[in-house]
Design a protein around this motif. Structure first.
Motif, mmCIF file in Angstrom:
data_model
loop_
_atom_site.group_PDB
_atom_site.id
_atom_site.type_symbol
_atom_site.label_atom_id
_atom_site.label_comp_id
_atom_site.label_asym_id
_atom_site.label_seq_id
_atom_site.Cartn_x
_atom_site.Cartn_y
_atom_site.Cartn_z
ATOM 1 N N PHE A 149 0.821 -1.214 0.000
ATOM 2 C CA PHE A 149 0.000 0.000 0.000
ATOM 3 C C PHE A 149 0.853 1.260 0.000
ATOM 4 O O PHE A 149 0.414 2.310 -0.476
ATOM 5 N N ASN A 150 2.082 1.169 0.498
ATOM 6 C CA ASN A 150 2.999 2.289 0.358
ATOM 7 C C ASN A 150 3.372 2.488 -1.108
ATOM 8 O O ASN A 150 3.394 3.617 -1.608
ATOM 9 N N ASP A 151 3.614 1.376 -1.811
ATOM 10 C CA ASP A 151 3.895 1.463 -3.251
ATOM 11 C C ASP A 151 2.694 2.003 -4.021
ATOM 12 O O ASP A 151 2.848 2.711 -5.019
ATOM 13 N N GLN A 152 1.499 1.662 -3.550
ATOM 14 C CA GLN A 152 0.269 2.133 -4.200
ATOM 15 C C GLN A 152 -0.089 3.568 -3.807
ATOM 16 O O GLN A 152 -1.081 4.127 -4.287
ATOM 17 N N LYS A 153 0.718 4.158 -2.900
ATOM 18 C CA LYS A 153 0.493 5.534 -2.435
ATOM 19 C C LYS A 153 -0.912 5.705 -1.841
ATOM 20 O O LYS A 153 -1.638 6.674 -2.147
ATOM 21 N N MET A 154 -1.255 4.787 -0.958
ATOM 22 C CA MET A 154 -2.577 4.810 -0.346
ATOM 23 C C MET A 154 -2.645 5.648 0.929
ATOM 24 O O MET A 154 -3.738 5.959 1.415
ATOM 25 N N GLU A 155 -1.503 6.050 1.484
ATOM 26 C CA GLU A 155 -1.542 6.793 2.741
ATOM 27 C C GLU A 155 -2.392 8.062 2.676
ATOM 28 O O GLU A 155 -3.099 8.369 3.651
ATOM 29 N N PRO A 156 -2.376 8.832 1.565
ATOM 30 C CA PRO A 156 -3.211 10.032 1.533
ATOM 31 C C PRO A 156 -4.699 9.769 1.725
ATOM 32 O O PRO A 156 -5.448 10.685 2.097
ATOM 33 N N TYR A 157 -5.124 8.531 1.510
ATOM 34 C CA TYR A 157 -6.541 8.231 1.690
ATOM 35 C C TYR A 157 -6.974 8.390 3.153
ATOM 36 O O TYR A 157 -8.146 8.652 3.436
ATOM 37 N N PHE A 158 -6.019 8.262 4.079
ATOM 38 C CA PHE A 158 -6.360 8.423 5.491
ATOM 39 C C PHE A 158 -6.851 9.831 5.811
ATOM 40 O O PHE A 158 -7.538 10.038 6.819
#
Length: 563
Positions: A444-453
């Motif tokens: 999920f870091n590779d998918q750049k999912m952190e901004p979804y938080f």
């Protein structure tokens, strides 16, 4: 001449008082307060010097030091202290304490050597107020609460470990945790195991970060844990510290290298002995004592979890019992009671299973919340909470979830990202103090999912502010859309998700007792955009919202403010 000797005496006393508040003690104890200023909820330290014989300073049955305190309100506290360095001729110990009250504390140190106790002379220190929130504690099914009364819901993911020797070196706490913090997450979960923070492990595996050691506790693990605690404090992140994992007790896993295994000098011949032998329990208590003594002061350690998925060690793949359940349940009862006894801060305590319950474990009084892990069945998450809450009357947490458990194959990225998002919202609208935490943090870091938080945190903050911790679930009719809804104070929140695979245009209706005008906003988490609905109609105490359009896989949170 008399005045000369009187002057010399005064100078000696002044020099002693200036020497770091050092106090010579009976029985070979000397201590000094390191911090000149002590602030509420922040670490204060004392250096302690001993000259007592011992073979193993980490074995509390042989030697131990406690700081015995009386708080400003008169509350008695006992803080374990820890061995830092030295030998039986001269050893250095430390006390680390975080005060939960302001005002004047009194204290002394108690040395115990094989049942013989020695008390130091008493000291005092004054605690100044701070703007920090303190430690987290149970509040209700939906929230935890800080010492200062502020409410908390955990939003984040698993960061189970830093990259192993066969993985990309970039996946470190230093990379992953700041990404969580800057995007609104406030919580994560991480393990101690033989490749990550291997506190008890003399033999490590699958890691380039840590080395084998002949010391009782692994020095590399101690150093990294110190760094992790400091990092989380600076980032404002709270975490669940998992002290052990099921693989430790599996014959084809970590057991052959376990410090509890008799073949390695430990007290247990089998994994069952780990749970049942008094000597093995005492060794584990030494670890618990050290964890509290060295890191218990940290308000960022939100919860201490004994085991990850202990059922996977208790059962075979065919669900036959390997370790009798009553041993595991009794062990958790013993250890949770012990941990609550030695922890002056009363950290939250828990343990977890994968998918099979251990008989009697959910009822243990000193486990503050229960946990289960969900894979390939994320859609079932909302239904999990009511069943467990009804049966066990305590908060419930989904400590891991994911679209797949086998691996994080990029060919499933679209499905995994969709699952990542909906799992958070399923928890947001359910009675749980920590939203479900995804696995596969590297993916999920590779998918750049952190901004979804960011969007998740935004809605969570709105809920807490509007309802002051009170959540009331209600039913919504939205055709074929997945719906969940809660009322918090004068605001209604409705989560809609299109899982049909086709675009939909539907009406939304729900019971509405409001007498005044209503305003409905639509918040789209992926885009962090808000629009306003104007097609509203109240009929027979139901509010109808016309023309809610969601594409396949799209979600929206409707926010209704009752004026």
């Amino acid at each position: 001449m008399k005045s000369f000797y009187r002057l010399i005496g005064v100078l000696v006393v002044v020099s002693l008082l200036r020497a770091g508040n050092a106090c010579a003690q009976p029985g070979g104890i000397t201590y000094s307060q390191v911090n000149k200023k002590v602030t509420e909820y922040e670490k204060a330290e004392w250096d302690i010097q001993l000259s007592v014989p011992f073979k193993n300073p980490y074995d509390q049955q042989e030697v131990s030091v406690d700081m015995v305190l009386a708080s400003p309100s008169g509350k008695p506290l006992v803080l374990p202290c820890y061995f830092d360095r030295g030998d039986s001729k001269s050893s250095a110990w430390k006390a680390r304490f975080a005060a939960q009250e302001t005002g004047v504390y009194s204290y002394y140190f108690n040395l115990n050597t094989k049942g013989k106790t020695t008390e130091s002379i008493k000291g005092k220190f004054t605690v100044q107020p701070s703007a920090k929130r303190g430690f987290l504690h149970k509040n209700n099914l939906w929230t935890f609460k800080f010492d200062n009364g502020e409410l908390f819901r955990g939003i984040g993911e698993n960061v189970g470990w830093e990259s192993r020797s066969f993985e990309n070196d970039k996946y470190t706490y230093d990379r992953l945790l700041p990404e969580l913090a800057k995007n609104g997450a406030n919580f994560f979960r991480t393990w101690m195991c033989y490749w990550n923070l291997p506190l008890e492990w003399q033999k490590v595996r699958s890691t380039k970060r840590y080395s084998n050691t002949d010391q009782y506790f692994n020095p590399g693990a101690i150093k990294r844990m110190d760094e992790l605690v400091n990092m989380t404090d600076s980032l404002g992140l709270y975490f669940m510290l998992t002290l052990d994992w099921h693989g430790h007790l599996m014959e084809d896993g970590g057991w052959k290298n376990s410090p509890y295994n008799q073949l390695n000098g430990g007290p247990a011949k089998t994994p069952t002995d780990f749970f049942s032998f008094t000597s093995a329990k005492q060794k584990y208590k030494n670890k618990l004592r050290y964890v509290i003594a060295r890191w218990g002061y940290s308000t960022n350690i939100a919860a201490i979890e004994f085991f990850n998925e202990v059922d996977n060690a208790a059962f075979t793949k065919e669900d036959s019992i390997l370790i009798p359940h009553h041993f595991i349940t009794q062990w958790h009862d013993d250890m949770s009671r012990y941990l609550k006894d030695i922890d002056p801060y009363k950290h939250l305590v828990t343990t977890s299973v994968s998918h099979r319950d251990i008989a009697g474990m959910n009822q243990i009084a000193y486990l503050d919340f229960n946990q289960k892990h969900i894979y390939k069945r994320t859609e079932k998450i909302p239904a999990i909470y009511p069943e467990y809450i009804e049966n066990y009357r305590k908060p419930y947490v989904v400590g891991e979830f994911g679209y797949r458990w086998e691996d994080a194959n990029p060919k499933y990225a679209k499905e995994a990202n969709f699952d990542f998002k909906r799992g958070l919202w399923y928890g947001m609208f359910s009675p749980t103090p920590v939203l479900p935490m995804s696995w596969w943090w590297e993916f999920f870091n590779d998918q750049k999912m952190e901004p979804y938080f960011k969007g998740v945190r935004q809605i969570s903050d709105m809920m807490l502010k509007a309802g002051n911790g009170k959540f009331v679930q209600f039913a919504v009719n939205a055709g074929r859309l997945h719906t969940q809804a809660v009322q918090c104070g004068n605001k209604y929140f409705i989560y809609l998700l299109n899982t049909t695979g086709e675009d939909l245009d539907t009406d939304v209706s729900f019971a509405y007792a409001g007498a005044g005008a209503a305003m409905v906003k639509a918040f789209y988490p992926s885009a962090l955009k808000t629009t306003q609905f104007t097609q509203l109609k109240a009929i027979n105490k139901r509010l109808n919202i016309k023309g809610v359009k969601l594409n396949a896989g799209q979600e929206v949170v409707l926010i209704l403010l009752v004026k």
